[in-house]
Design a protein around this motif. Structure first.
Motif, mmCIF file in Angstrom:
data_model
loop_
_atom_site.group_PDB
_atom_site.id
_atom_site.type_symbol
_atom_site.label_atom_id
_atom_site.label_comp_id
_atom_site.label_asym_id
_atom_site.label_seq_id
_atom_site.Cartn_x
_atom_site.Cartn_y
_atom_site.Cartn_z
ATOM 1 N N VAL A 99 12.239 27.949 19.736
ATOM 2 C CA VAL A 99 12.000 26.713 18.989
ATOM 3 C C VAL A 99 10.706 26.076 19.483
ATOM 4 O O VAL A 99 10.446 26.059 20.693
ATOM 5 N N ALA A 100 9.891 25.575 18.538
ATOM 6 C CA ALA A 100 8.662 24.889 18.921
ATOM 7 C C ALA A 100 8.354 23.828 17.871
ATOM 8 O O ALA A 100 8.152 24.153 16.702
ATOM 9 N N GLU A 101 8.302 22.575 18.293
ATOM 10 C CA GLU A 101 8.078 21.492 17.347
ATOM 11 C C GLU A 101 6.682 21.529 16.739
ATOM 12 O O GLU A 101 6.471 21.040 15.631
ATOM 13 N N ASP A 102 5.720 22.106 17.458
ATOM 14 C CA ASP A 102 4.357 22.143 16.929
ATOM 15 C C ASP A 102 4.083 23.366 16.062
ATOM 16 O O ASP A 102 2.985 23.527 15.530
ATOM 17 N N GLY A 103 5.067 24.250 15.915
ATOM 18 C CA GLY A 103 4.907 25.406 15.044
ATOM 19 C C GLY A 103 4.178 26.577 15.655
ATOM 20 O O GLY A 103 4.049 27.631 15.018
ATOM 21 N N ALA A 104 3.682 26.449 16.896
ATOM 22 C CA ALA A 104 2.983 27.565 17.541
ATOM 23 C C ALA A 104 3.987 28.631 17.965
ATOM 24 O O ALA A 104 5.155 28.345 18.236
ATOM 25 N N LEU A 105 3.525 29.877 18.022
ATOM 26 C CA LEU A 105 4.364 31.002 18.420
ATOM 27 C C LEU A 105 3.912 31.516 19.781
ATOM 28 O O LEU A 105 2.740 31.875 19.961
ATOM 29 N N LEU A 106 4.840 31.557 20.730
ATOM 30 C CA LEU A 106 4.558 32.132 22.042
ATOM 31 C C LEU A 106 5.214 33.506 22.081
ATOM 32 O O LEU A 106 6.425 33.632 21.912
ATOM 33 N N LEU A 107 4.389 34.539 22.295
ATOM 34 C CA LEU A 107 4.836 35.920 22.144
ATOM 35 C C LEU A 107 4.513 36.745 23.388
ATOM 36 O O LEU A 107 3.604 36.415 24.156
ATOM 37 N N GLU A 108 5.237 37.845 23.546
ATOM 38 C CA GLU A 108 4.910 38.768 24.628
ATOM 39 C C GLU A 108 3.523 39.351 24.405
ATOM 40 O O GLU A 108 3.056 39.489 23.272
ATOM 41 N N ARG A 109 2.857 39.676 25.475
ATOM 42 C CA ARG A 109 1.508 40.240 25.404
ATOM 43 C C ARG A 109 1.603 41.749 25.178
ATOM 44 O O ARG A 109 2.230 42.465 25.974
ATOM 45 N N LEU A 110 0.982 42.210 24.131
ATOM 46 C CA LEU A 110 0.835 43.643 23.882
ATOM 47 C C LEU A 110 -0.595 44.035 24.247
ATOM 48 O O LEU A 110 -1.278 43.320 24.971
ATOM 49 N N HIS A 111 -1.046 45.164 23.749
ATOM 50 C CA HIS A 111 -2.410 45.627 24.020
ATOM 51 C C HIS A 111 -3.194 45.605 22.713
ATOM 52 O O HIS A 111 -3.201 46.585 21.957
ATOM 53 N N PRO A 112 -3.846 44.462 22.400
ATOM 54 C CA PRO A 112 -4.498 44.310 21.099
ATOM 55 C C PRO A 112 -5.626 45.284 20.851
ATOM 56 O O PRO A 112 -6.021 45.521 19.702
ATOM 57 N N GLU A 113 -6.141 45.868 21.923
ATOM 58 C CA GLU A 113 -7.246 46.820 21.751
ATOM 59 C C GLU A 113 -6.762 48.204 21.336
ATOM 60 O O GLU A 113 -7.585 49.081 21.037
ATOM 61 N N MET A 114 -5.441 48.418 21.298
ATOM 62 C CA MET A 114 -4.921 49.747 20.974
ATOM 63 C C MET A 114 -3.842 49.644 19.897
ATOM 64 O O MET A 114 -2.709 49.280 20.186
ATOM 65 N N SER A 115 -4.216 49.946 18.681
ATOM 66 C CA SER A 115 -3.246 49.967 17.587
ATOM 67 C C SER A 115 -2.970 51.408 17.193
ATOM 68 O O SER A 115 -3.710 52.339 17.565
ATOM 69 N N VAL A 116 -1.927 51.595 16.415
ATOM 70 C CA VAL A 116 -1.593 52.930 15.898
ATOM 71 C C VAL A 116 -2.767 53.515 15.123
ATOM 72 O O VAL A 116 -2.945 54.732 15.077
ATOM 73 N N ARG A 117 -3.575 52.660 14.527
ATOM 74 C CA ARG A 117 -4.722 53.131 13.739
ATOM 75 C C ARG A 117 -5.713 53.934 14.583
ATOM 76 O O ARG A 117 -6.505 54.712 14.051
ATOM 77 N N SER A 118 -5.673 53.769 15.906
ATOM 78 C CA SER A 118 -6.593 54.504 16.774
ATOM 79 C C SER A 118 -6.188 55.961 16.950
ATOM 80 O O SER A 118 -6.962 56.768 17.471
#
Length: 297
Positions: A99-118
């Motif tokens: 729950v977040a009153e400001d609407g922001a999402l706090l998420l686990e850190r993945l590896h944004p530099e490595m997607s399946v597209r690579s």
């Protein structure tokens, strides 16, 4: 730290902004408040980032790496929050704050530099399809997610209103396919909504996890349709692109046990809708690729 939105986000939101929408102007201050509220340390803004949100790589007070995501109301961040909570980390990024009153999402850190597209194409499709399958679950009881029929109905109206004479045959075919498909959907599952290879990132908890859903409830073929046209620029550049596209439809339909003709129909509708929208907002090169692809179906 200055939280300036990446230019990719500015351009994308500019295509869909309504009069009086000052979300981008308010974003730097909103980001500062969200960071302070959670006692986060910001490492950097993710660049180029997404087309609908500001993504900050952060650390929590205990040093745990995380991601803070801020999106405008029209990107439906609360819908994303509910879907991520329902998946509970199975196939998708883990929501760290229910729950977040400001609407922001706090998420686990993945590896944004490595997607399946690579990955090489065949491997990328296999891994992406396997991730997508894990997301197709029964929606939560009493959900308020948009339906496939509702979302595509709005898109169909926009296609009709803006299609030039040269697009009428393709638009007519796409609309006819949609009308038949929404009449008798074979199942109602919670779907990612905008799934593609670049939305599947490497993780530590699992090898691959989906991010950035715009969840919708409907049939699985709708979700899979966007994956069919991944790397569309490579398909268009290939002399056997049309045959490769038809083989991809067949292979994905068989591997995920969806009806091949329904997958073809949704692929047609979604490609024409995306192509017509790209033309409408002034992206002629994207429109040309998508509409040529759609003509092969």
């Amino acid at each position: 730290m200055a939280f300036e939105p990446p230019q990719r986000l500015v351009r994308a939101l500019g295509e869909t902004a309504a009069n009086g929408d000052d979300w981008l102007e308010r974003l730097p201050e909103a980001a500062r408040r969200a960071v302070a509220l959670r006692e986060l340390t910001v490492e950097r803004v993710q660049v180029p980032g997404g087309r609908s949100s500001l993504v900050l790589l952060v650390r929590r007070a205990d040093g745990t790496p995380a991601v803070l995501k801020l999106a405008p109301p029209r990107a439906r961040p609360e819908s994303e929050r509910v879907a991520l909570a329902h998946w509970g980390g199975r196939g998708a990024v883990q929501l760290l704050e229910p729950v977040a009153e400001d609407g922001a999402l706090l998420l686990e850190r993945l590896h944004p530099e490595m997607s399946v597209r690579s990955l090489p194409e065949a491997k990328a499709l296999l891994e992406a399809a396997g991730t997508l399958r894990r997301l197709w679950v029964e929606p939560p009881r009493g959900h308020v997610f948009e339906t496939v029929a509702g979302r595509t109905g709005r898109q169909a109206e926009a296609m009709r209103a803006s299609a030039g004479a040269d697009l009428v045959p393709l638009v007519d075919a796409a609309l006819a396919a949609r009308a038949e498909l929404v009449a008798a959907p074979p199942e109602h599952r919670l779907l990612h909504g905008t799934f593609r290879q670049s939305k599947v990132l490497a993780g530590d908890r699992m090898p691959w996890l989906a991010v950035g859903p715009d969840p919708v409830v409907g049939e699985c073929a709708f979700d899979l349709a966007r994956l069919v046209r991944d790397r569309v620029e490579d398909l268009i550049a290939s002399p056997s692109g049309a045959a490769m596209t038809r083989r991809r439809v067949k292979r994905l339909a068989e591997s995920l046990e969806v009806d091949q003709e329904r997958l073809r129909g949704w692929t047609l509708f979604r490609a024409v809708e995306s192509g017509a929208r790209a033309r409408r907002v002034g992206r002629p090169q994207d429109a040309e690729l998508l509409l040529e692809f759609a003509a092969w179906l």
